[in-house]
Design an enzyme around this catalytic site. Structure first.
Site, short mmCIF file in Angstrom:
data_model
loop_
_atom_site.label_atom_id
_atom_site.label_comp_id
_atom_site.label_asym_id
_atom_site.label_seq_id
_atom_site.Cartn_x
_atom_site.Cartn_y
_atom_site.Cartn_z
N ARG A 35 -20.92 -79.19 47.14
CA ARG A 35 -22.86 -78.67 47.71
C ARG A 35 -21.94 -79.47 49.20
O ARG A 35 -21.70 -80.48 49.38
CB ARG A 35 -23.33 -79.15 47.35
CG ARG A 35 -24.88 -78.42 48.49
CD ARG A 35 -25.35 -77.10 48.31
NE ARG A 35 -26.36 -77.10 48.53
CZ ARG A 35 -26.96 -76.87 49.74
NH1 ARG A 35 -26.29 -76.81 50.82
NH2 ARG A 35 -27.91 -76.88 49.93
N GLU A 43 -29.55 -67.25 51.32
CA GLU A 43 -28.97 -67.64 50.24
C GLU A 43 -28.01 -65.84 49.77
O GLU A 43 -28.55 -65.11 50.49
CB GLU A 43 -30.35 -67.07 48.55
CG GLU A 43 -31.21 -68.41 48.61
CD GLU A 43 -30.81 -69.28 47.53
OE1 GLU A 43 -29.02 -68.90 46.86
OE2 GLU A 43 -30.49 -70.41 47.85
N ARG A 77 -24.14 -80.82 40.93
CA ARG A 77 -22.76 -80.42 42.42
C ARG A 77 -22.54 -81.85 42.99
O ARG A 77 -22.90 -82.78 43.20
CB ARG A 77 -22.81 -79.47 43.11
CG ARG A 77 -23.36 -77.97 42.35
CD ARG A 77 -23.76 -77.49 43.68
NE ARG A 77 -24.99 -77.17 44.31
CZ ARG A 77 -25.42 -76.75 44.92
NH1 ARG A 77 -25.22 -75.50 45.03
NH2 ARG A 77 -27.06 -76.77 44.93
#
Length: 144
Positions: A35, A43, A77
């Site tokens: 990330r 999104e 992540r």
């Protein structure tokens, strides 16, 4: 705490702020979901979500990346500052109007805040919309 740099190859792009990189030595590669620190891209189903993903792919897909891991998020992540080649990926996404500076980290990244102000003032990317919806608001509203 000193942050060590990982040299990796980007093998997948999930969206405008997440990628998968293969890091380590040949024969002992470890895939790593990353990330990008300090930004939040739209999104995929949101306006400019696909453009943000495509732009990140142009910057990084099948490119060497330098990751400066900072943290791990609640999805497991690695949160990292990412450079693909010589490009600061967070700065490139924000400059293109394809990501917001993530508010909780804005004070630690004043250069990104300036880039966002410039992109917004010139109506780049998502800033061309009359009322762009921040991804964190979108997730709250639509992903319950």
């Amino acid at each position: 705490m000193p942050v060590s740099a990982l040299l990796c190859l980007v093998v997948a792009i999930s969206d405008g702020d997440t990628l998968t990189a293969r890091c380590g030595t040949p024969g002992a590669y470890q895939p790593m979901k990353v990330r990008i620190a300090a930004i939040d891209a739209p999104e995929r189903k949101q306006a400019f979500g696909q453009r943000a993903q495509q732009h990140l792919a142009q910057l990084c897909f099948k490119q060497r990346a330098t990751l400066h891991a900072m943290d791990e998020d609640h999805y497991g992540r690695t949160v990292a500052n990412v450079r693909c080649g010589t490009t600061d990926v967070a700065a490139a996404q924000v400059s293109a109007g394809l990501a917001w500076v993530y508010t909780p980290y804005a004070s630690e990244h004043p250069h990104l805040v300036r880039l966002q102000q410039q992109a917004r003032a010139s109506g780049k990317g998502l800033w061309a919309q009359p009322r762009p919806l921040a991804p964190w608001s979108y997730r709250q509203r639509y992903q319950r």
